[in-house]
Design a protein around this motif. Structure first.
Motif, PDB file in Angstrom:
ATOM      1  N   GLY A 133       0.898  -1.171  -0.037  1.00  0.00           N
ATOM      2  CA  GLY A 133      -0.087   0.055  -0.105  1.00  0.00           C
ATOM      3  C   GLY A 133       0.882   1.338  -0.097  1.00  0.00           C
ATOM      4  O   GLY A 133       0.045   2.485   0.018  1.00  0.00           O
ATOM      5  N   GLY A 134       2.036   1.131   0.203  1.00  0.00           N
ATOM      6  CA  GLY A 134       2.802   2.421   0.127  1.00  0.00           C
ATOM      7  C   GLY A 134       3.918   2.230  -0.848  1.00  0.00           C
ATOM      8  O   GLY A 134       4.369   1.436  -1.503  1.00  0.00           O
ATOM      9  N   PRO A 135       4.588   3.531  -1.241  1.00  0.00           N
ATOM     10  CA  PRO A 135       5.826   3.764  -1.978  1.00  0.00           C
ATOM     11  C   PRO A 135       6.926   2.740  -1.698  1.00  0.00           C
ATOM     12  O   PRO A 135       7.241   2.705  -0.425  1.00  0.00           O
ATOM     13  CB  PRO A 135       5.880   5.145  -2.355  1.00  0.00           C
ATOM     14  N   ALA A 136       7.526   2.166  -2.503  1.00  0.00           N
ATOM     15  CA  ALA A 136       8.859   1.278  -2.008  1.00  0.00           C
ATOM     16  C   ALA A 136      10.026   1.428  -2.944  1.00  0.00           C
ATOM     17  O   ALA A 136       9.762   1.714  -4.286  1.00  0.00           O
ATOM     18  CB  ALA A 136       8.340  -0.221  -1.925  1.00  0.00           C
ATOM     19  N   ILE A 137      11.049   1.153  -2.482  1.00  0.00           N
ATOM     20  CA  ILE A 137      12.263   1.188  -3.494  1.00  0.00           C
ATOM     21  C   ILE A 137      12.764  -0.148  -3.247  1.00  0.00           C
ATOM     22  O   ILE A 137      13.134  -0.715  -2.107  1.00  0.00           O
ATOM     23  CB  ILE A 137      13.377   2.266  -2.880  1.00  0.00           C
ATOM     24  N   HIS A 138      13.042  -0.950  -4.312  1.00  0.00           N
ATOM     25  CA  HIS A 138      13.992  -2.133  -4.311  1.00  0.00           C
ATOM     26  C   HIS A 138      15.100  -2.103  -4.686  1.00  0.00           C
ATOM     27  O   HIS A 138      15.391  -1.464  -5.963  1.00  0.00           O
ATOM     28  CB  HIS A 138      12.861  -3.122  -5.397  1.00  0.00           C
ATOM     29  N   MET A 139      16.168  -2.530  -4.005  1.00  0.00           N
ATOM     30  CA  MET A 139      17.636  -2.605  -4.554  1.00  0.00           C
ATOM     31  C   MET A 139      18.238  -3.884  -4.338  1.00  0.00           C
ATOM     32  O   MET A 139      17.820  -4.744  -3.692  1.00  0.00           O
ATOM     33  CB  MET A 139      18.309  -1.601  -3.465  1.00  0.00           C
ATOM     34  N   GLN A 140      18.903  -4.208  -5.296  1.00  0.00           N
ATOM     35  CA  GLN A 140      19.579  -5.579  -5.608  1.00  0.00           C
ATOM     36  C   GLN A 140      20.983  -5.469  -5.759  1.00  0.00           C
ATOM     37  O   GLN A 140      21.493  -4.281  -6.468  1.00  0.00           O
ATOM     38  CB  GLN A 140      19.035  -6.127  -6.833  1.00  0.00           C
ATOM     39  N   LYS A 141      21.874  -6.281  -5.123  1.00  0.00           N
ATOM     40  CA  LYS A 141      23.213  -6.533  -5.529  1.00  0.00           C
ATOM     41  C   LYS A 141      23.549  -8.105  -5.323  1.00  0.00           C
ATOM     42  O   LYS A 141      23.033  -8.804  -4.521  1.00  0.00           O
ATOM     43  CB  LYS A 141      23.989  -5.761  -4.479  1.00  0.00           C
ATOM     44  N   ALA A 142      24.139  -8.514  -6.561  1.00  0.00           N
ATOM     45  CA  ALA A 142      24.450  -9.890  -6.786  1.00  0.00           C
ATOM     46  C   ALA A 142      25.666 -10.285  -5.761  1.00  0.00           C
ATOM     47  O   ALA A 142      26.485  -9.552  -5.439  1.00  0.00           O
ATOM     48  CB  ALA A 142      25.023 -10.116  -7.834  1.00  0.00           C
ATOM     49  N   LEU A 143      25.487 -11.456  -5.111  1.00  0.00           N
ATOM     50  CA  LEU A 143      26.417 -11.855  -4.089  1.00  0.00           C
ATOM     51  C   LEU A 143      27.634 -12.322  -4.885  1.00  0.00           C
ATOM     52  O   LEU A 143      27.791 -12.493  -6.107  1.00  0.00           O
ATOM     53  CB  LEU A 143      25.934 -13.180  -3.450  1.00  0.00           C
ATOM     54  N   PRO A 144      28.865 -12.341  -4.045  1.00  0.00           N
ATOM     55  CA  PRO A 144      30.288 -12.417  -4.512  1.00  0.00           C
ATOM     56  C   PRO A 144      30.195 -14.013  -5.023  1.00  0.00           C
ATOM     57  O   PRO A 144      29.371 -14.648  -4.603  1.00  0.00           O
ATOM     58  CB  PRO A 144      31.314 -12.117  -3.392  1.00  0.00           C
ATOM     59  N   PRO A 145      30.942 -14.467  -6.287  1.00  0.00           N
ATOM     60  CA  PRO A 145      30.873 -15.513  -6.650  1.00  0.00           C
ATOM     61  C   PRO A 145      31.673 -16.640  -5.785  1.00  0.00           C
ATOM     62  O   PRO A 145      32.384 -17.315  -6.321  1.00  0.00           O
ATOM     63  CB  PRO A 145      31.534 -15.440  -7.960  1.00  0.00           C
ATOM     64  N   GLN A 146      31.166 -16.774  -4.611  1.00  0.00           N
ATOM     65  CA  GLN A 146      31.811 -17.838  -3.877  1.00  0.00           C
ATOM     66  C   GLN A 146      30.976 -19.144  -3.516  1.00  0.00           C
ATOM     67  O   GLN A 146      31.301 -19.993  -2.795  1.00  0.00           O
ATOM     68  CB  GLN A 146      32.381 -17.350  -2.514  1.00  0.00           C
ATOM     69  N   GLY A 147      29.962 -19.212  -4.143  1.00  0.00           N
ATOM     70  CA  GLY A 147      28.956 -20.280  -3.979  1.00  0.00           C
ATOM     71  C   GLY A 147      27.602 -20.038  -3.332  1.00  0.00           C
ATOM     72  O   GLY A 147      28.001 -18.900  -2.543  1.00  0.00           O
ATOM     73  N   PRO A 148      26.712 -20.656  -3.394  1.00  0.00           N
ATOM     74  CA  PRO A 148      25.366 -20.241  -3.018  1.00  0.00           C
ATOM     75  C   PRO A 148      25.329 -20.247  -1.475  1.00  0.00           C
ATOM     76  O   PRO A 148      25.814 -21.164  -0.930  1.00  0.00           O
ATOM     77  CB  PRO A 148      24.389 -20.876  -3.816  1.00  0.00           C
ATOM     78  N   ILE A 149      24.521 -19.570  -1.009  1.00  0.00           N
ATOM     79  CA  ILE A 149      24.012 -19.312   0.553  1.00  0.00           C
ATOM     80  C   ILE A 149      23.028 -20.589   0.745  1.00  0.00           C
ATOM     81  O   ILE A 149      22.032 -20.408   0.069  1.00  0.00           O
ATOM     82  CB  ILE A 149      23.736 -18.015   1.083  1.00  0.00           C
ATOM     83  N   SER A 150      23.297 -21.953   1.438  1.00  0.00           N
ATOM     84  CA  SER A 150      22.152 -22.612   1.606  1.00  0.00           C
ATOM     85  C   SER A 150      21.273 -22.141   2.800  1.00  0.00           C
ATOM     86  O   SER A 150      21.566 -21.135   3.380  1.00  0.00           O
ATOM     87  CB  SER A 150      23.062 -23.883   2.042  1.00  0.00           C
ATOM     88  N   PRO A 151      19.989 -22.910   2.776  1.00  0.00           N
ATOM     89  CA  PRO A 151      18.967 -22.405   3.830  1.00  0.00           C
ATOM     90  C   PRO A 151      19.404 -22.321   5.100  1.00  0.00           C
ATOM     91  O   PRO A 151      19.368 -21.842   6.127  1.00  0.00           O
ATOM     92  CB  PRO A 151      17.728 -23.543   3.539  1.00  0.00           C
TER      93      PRO A 151
END
Ligand code: ADP
Length: 444
Positions: free
Chosen positions: A114-132
């Motif tokens: 319901g309100g204005p929002a700003i979405h910002m993204q940055k790719a993680l460094p290529p050291q392998g994915p973060i598991s759950p």
């Protein structure tokens, strides 16, 4: 797929400090490098400050996004209501967006809850994915690490500033030494160019001197050689009385040697003249039939008809073409006399054909002689090169004929080629443009 990391309520300046600290902690735990941590923390805190300006409630949520080539940290800052219609608020929001654009990979304005929002993204460094599991650990670590006070945050920011300044200085130093290195290299290249130009100039002068020397010496030699030949001829014609058999043999030797020497001198003079740029082709219409008839007459005395036949074949070139007939004839005479010298049995064929695709005339002199080994095919176009073979000793020559042919062909805008098989024969070719390539008029 997105996995929640943390959500921070933004209700005042204190929370802006808090969200900055949390952004730094989260990016640190996700494996971002120090500089990226500062970038993310700055972008998030600037956007958060603008969102809750004027007492508006807002929220920042940190999420880990999957589904891209690399996982992404996504931070969404949502305001509970529209910003106050205030120019200061608008300027702040604009400045925050510009900063976030610069520091994050993407930054998009939209709306959420319901309100204005700003979405910002940055790719993680290529050291392998973060598991759950790792993400759960990160959440626990975050909960266990309380945010520091504003004073601590100011200290932290100062540290970051000092580090950034140090890094900037280092880069500046690197840049300075790189510039110096480049300057040195440039200076070296300039010096090398000067040296090359100097060498080229010296070569040009040496070449000029060689041509001048050759032409002067050749002139000096021609006159005495002509006298020797004329006197020998007088003696052989018995103008000064009878000769003994031995005397005749000796005078004949003198005459032959003088003739060979004047051939050498003539070739040298021709080469020197071409090199000095003193041979100017005189293009005019050339009729193949006439050219071949004249060549046949000139070469007849050299043909031993018992062993070799000399054949001329015009393969349909009826139209006149434009070239310097004298120079063209000189090249073909050289090819033909070589072919006759190195053919003991068989034939020497001289042909002319017009090649439509390239608008050129192709002359070929094909013999059934001793041929030339592949390794010598290019060498024979160099000055004073003769290939060792049984016929070489019998036939005299200077080793200047083919180099001369090549230069003459270039003067006529064409080229010479050769193909040969030892024991089978050789073909020397001359390709000429149908129209003489007149140089462009000099406008200078
Ligand atoms: P010259 O004939 O005066 O020796 P050229 O420059 O005309 O000089 O030829 C160089 C050498 O190339 C010759 O000495 C000979 O060894 C080789 N050559 C030229 N034409 C032929 C040919 N038709 N067949 C075999 N060898 C050849």
């Amino acid at each position: 797929m997105s996995q929640r990391i943390l959500s921070v309520a933004l209700e005042g300046d204190k929370d802006v400090v808090l969200v900055r600290q949390r952004a730094r902690q989260i990016s640190d735990l996700l494996g971002f490098a120090k500089q990226d941590q500062v970038r993310i923390a700055t972008a998030v805190s600037e956007v958060a400050r603008a969102a809750c300006f004027g007492g508006i409630k807002a929220r920042a949520s940190f999420v880990l996004q999957d589904g891209h080539a690399r996982q992404q940290l996504e931070v969404t800052v949502t305001a509970a209501g529209a910003p106050a219609p205030d120019t200061k608020a608008a300027a702040l929001a604009d400045a925050a967006l510009v900063t976030a654009h610069r520091l994050m990979d993407t930054c998009v304005a939209g709306s959420a809850a319901g309100g204005p929002a700003i979405h910002m993204q940055k790719a993680l460094p290529p050291q392998g994915p973060i598991s759950p599991t790792r993400l759960a650990q990160i959440a626990t670590e975050l909960a266990a690490t309380p945010a520091g006070s504003s004073f601590e945050e100011v200290q932290q920011q100062n540290r970051e500033l000092v580090e950034t300044l140090a890094e900037l200085r280092e880069r500046q130093d690197d840049l300075l030494s790189l510039t110096r290195e480049l300057e040195d290299t440039n200076r070296g290249i300039v010096a090398l160019y000067a040296e090359i130009e100097d060498k080229a100039e010296r070569l040009r002068r040496a070449d000029e001197m060689k041509s001048r020397f050759l032409s002067n010496t050749s002139h000096e030699l021609r006159t005495p050689l002509s006298s020797i030949r004329a006197l020998s001829k007088l003696l052989l014609d018995r103008m000064d009385g009878e000769l003994t058999e031995e005397q005749e043999r000796q005078v004949w030797l003198i005459e032959r040697t003088a003739t060979e020497m004047s051939e050498l001198v003539n070739d040298l003079l021709d080469l020197a003249k071409i090199e000095a740029g003193r041979v100017e082709p005189q293009p005019a219409p050339v009729v193949i039939e006439n050219l071949f008839r004249a060549l046949k007459g000139m070469m007849r005395p050299l043909v031993d008809t018992e062993r070799v036949e000399l054949v001329f074949e015009n393969e349909g070139v009826n139209e006149p073409f434009e070239s310097d007939e004298g120079l063209l004839s000189q090249i073909l005479r050289n090819f033909i006399s070589n072919a006759l010298k190195f053919t003991e049995q068989g034939s020497v064929r001289v042909s002319a054909i017009y090649e439509f695709e390239t608008d050129t005339l192709r002359f070929a002199v094909t013999d059934t002689g001793i041929g030339i080994e592949a390794e010598h095919l290019q060498l024979i176009f160099e000055e004073f090169t003769q290939v060792e073979n049984p016929l070489q000793r019998k036939s005299k020559g200077t080793g200047l004929g083919l180099p001369l042919c090549r230069r003459l062909a270039e003067l006529l805008g064409g080229r010479v080629d050769v193909s040969s098989r030892p024991g089978v024969g050789s073909t020397f070719m001359l390709t000429l443009p149908r129209l003489f390539p007149h140089p462009a008029p000099d406008n200078a």
